[in-house]
Design a protein around this motif. Structure first.
Motif, short mmCIF file in Angstrom:
data_model
loop_
_atom_site.label_atom_id
_atom_site.label_comp_id
_atom_site.label_asym_id
_atom_site.label_seq_id
_atom_site.Cartn_x
_atom_site.Cartn_y
_atom_site.Cartn_z
N TRP A 19 -14.52 -3.64 5.65
CA TRP A 19 -13.56 -4.27 6.30
C TRP A 19 -12.44 -4.18 4.83
O TRP A 19 -11.28 -4.32 5.39
N ALA A 20 -12.90 -4.74 3.93
CA ALA A 20 -12.06 -4.66 2.94
C ALA A 20 -11.25 -3.64 2.54
O ALA A 20 -10.42 -3.37 2.27
N GLY B 78 -4.83 -0.37 4.70
CA GLY B 78 -3.73 -0.90 5.76
C GLY B 78 -2.60 -1.26 4.79
O GLY B 78 -1.46 -0.94 5.09
N LEU C 12 -8.75 -8.71 8.76
CA LEU C 12 -9.60 -7.72 8.61
C LEU C 12 -10.58 -8.32 7.61
O LEU C 12 -11.98 -8.10 7.83
N LEU C 13 -10.21 -9.04 6.61
CA LEU C 13 -11.06 -9.63 5.39
C LEU C 13 -11.91 -10.52 6.11
O LEU C 13 -12.94 -10.62 5.74
N SER D 199 -8.74 -2.89 4.95
CA SER D 199 -7.81 -3.79 4.90
C SER D 199 -6.70 -3.11 3.61
O SER D 199 -5.44 -2.99 3.64
N ASP E 291 0.19 -8.16 4.78
CA ASP E 291 -0.99 -9.27 4.08
C ASP E 291 -1.65 -9.91 5.38
O ASP E 291 -2.83 -10.23 5.16
N GLU F 206 -3.24 -9.47 -3.65
CA GLU F 206 -2.11 -9.58 -2.50
C GLU F 206 -1.20 -10.63 -3.05
O GLU F 206 -0.05 -10.39 -2.89
N ASN G 266 -4.08 -7.75 7.15
CA ASN G 266 -5.14 -7.13 6.19
C ASN G 266 -6.10 -8.63 5.95
O ASN G 266 -7.44 -8.27 5.85
N GLN G 267 -5.65 -9.76 5.82
CA GLN G 267 -6.55 -10.92 5.62
C GLN G 267 -7.20 -11.24 6.98
O GLN G 267 -8.50 -11.78 6.97
#
Length: 338
Positions: A84-85, A91, A57-58, A88, A51, A168, A54-55
């Motif tokens: 990018w979302a 991922g 990446l966001l 994510s 997470d 998430e 991924n955040q």
């Protein structure tokens, strides 16, 4: 704060809150795993680490989507947010869900002793509180930007970064509950398979959530159309104008959060535009000047033909302005005449 400014920062607060919260929680959960050896705790640690990544990446997507339009990308970089979302979400699927389910299956095949102490439950309690907090931040952000719309509709049309955080953190809160129950059952019964089952359940929840987010961002990258009710109202505005008989083709795409592009073909009624002009007394002075001279009249007609495209263009500009007054998010409008 202006509308464009508010749209440009939309999603930033929930992502930053989740990034900081999950980073801290990931460290705590890894500590809990090293203390207890619990597979469910390891799955939760992997989950929080995934997470956090991924955040990050966001956040990259949000920042890059703010770049101004260039000659090469004339409509701007708004779709970077969706790209990018999507990365994510992939991922979450491969790292979060994949590693967690693998850990659970491995624990079923090769059971390991888990040394559960009060520290493990304390870490889970702290995680629950922090995850719940970031979940509330994401929920409030969606509610604020969605206005009075139903929440189901907000989830359909809202900012994908904020929705990703909401999903998430929602799964994270459920994951903490699953980890708590599975570790507690393992401690009470002495059956290590509860710990493994907890890991697998957490992984499956992550997988389902990732598929939902992948599908949502895929649609936005492909050029998802604007909401149906917005489309219907824009067509209504167009057809309310006397100079437009009908809209024969309407296409639209979401360019970024709160930024729409529309293109339509219309049947244009030149008579209605002419009647509107004459009702205002247009050409009266010119008529008086040429009424007794046919050659002057011909010359006037030839000269006036050059003004017609400009008159039509000005009228189209007024229609576009009317649309943007009601829907400021429509930043690109292309109206073609049949």
């Amino acid at each position: 704060m202006s509308s464009s400014r508010s749209q440009s920062i939309q999603g930033t607060l929930p992502v930053i809150a989740a990034l900081l919260g999950n980073g801290f929680i990931a460290v705590l959960k890894f500590v809990g795993f090293f203390i207890s050896g619990s597979g469910a705790m390891l799955s939760e640690a992997i989950h929080s680490f995934a997470d956090t990544a991924n955040q990050a990446l966001l956040m990259v997507g949000i920042r890059r989507s703010k770049k101004k339009a260039t000659n090469e990308f004339s409509y701007g970089y708004g779709k970077e947010r969706f790209l990018w979302a999507l990365i994510s979400a992939c991922g979450i699927f491969f790292v979060g869900a994949g590693a967690t389910i693998y850990q659970g299956i491995n624990a079923l095949i090769r059971p390991q002793h888990a040394d559960v102490t009060y520290i493990v439950f304390t870490i889970l309690a702290i995680s629950f509180v922090i995850e719940s907090g970031t979940l509330i931040v994401a929920y409030r952000e969606l509610r604020k930007t969605g206005g009075k719309a139903k929440f189901k509709k907000i989830l359909k049309n809202g900012d994908p970064a904020t929705i990703a955080v909401l999903y998430e953190d929602g799964i994270a809160v459920l994951g903490v509950v699953v980890a708590f129950v599975s570790i507690l059952l393992t401690e009470l019964t002495g059956a290590y398979y509860w710990d493994a089952i907890g890991s697998i359940v957490i992984g499956l929840m992550l997988g389902v959530m990732a598929i939902i987010l992948i599908n949502k961002n895929r649609a936005l990258l492909l050029g998802k159309a604007i909401p149906e009710e917005v489309k219907d109202r824009i067509i209504e505005i167009l057809e309310e104008d006397p100079a437009i008989e009908s809209v024969t083709d309407f296409r639209s795409a979401i360019m970024d959060v709160g930024k729409y592009r529309i293109k339509c073909e219309v049947e244009f009624n030149g008579n209605a535009l002419a009647k509107e002009m004459f009702a205002r007394g247009a050409l009266r002075e010119e008529f008086e000047e040429v009424r007794n001279d046919y050659q002057e009249f011909i010359k006037f007609c030839v000269d006036y033909i050059d003004r017609v495209p400009r008159l039509v263009g000005n009228h189209i500009d007024k229609i576009e302005k009317r649309i943007q007054e009601e829907y400021p998010e429509v930043v690109h409008i292309d109206i073609e005449l049949n």
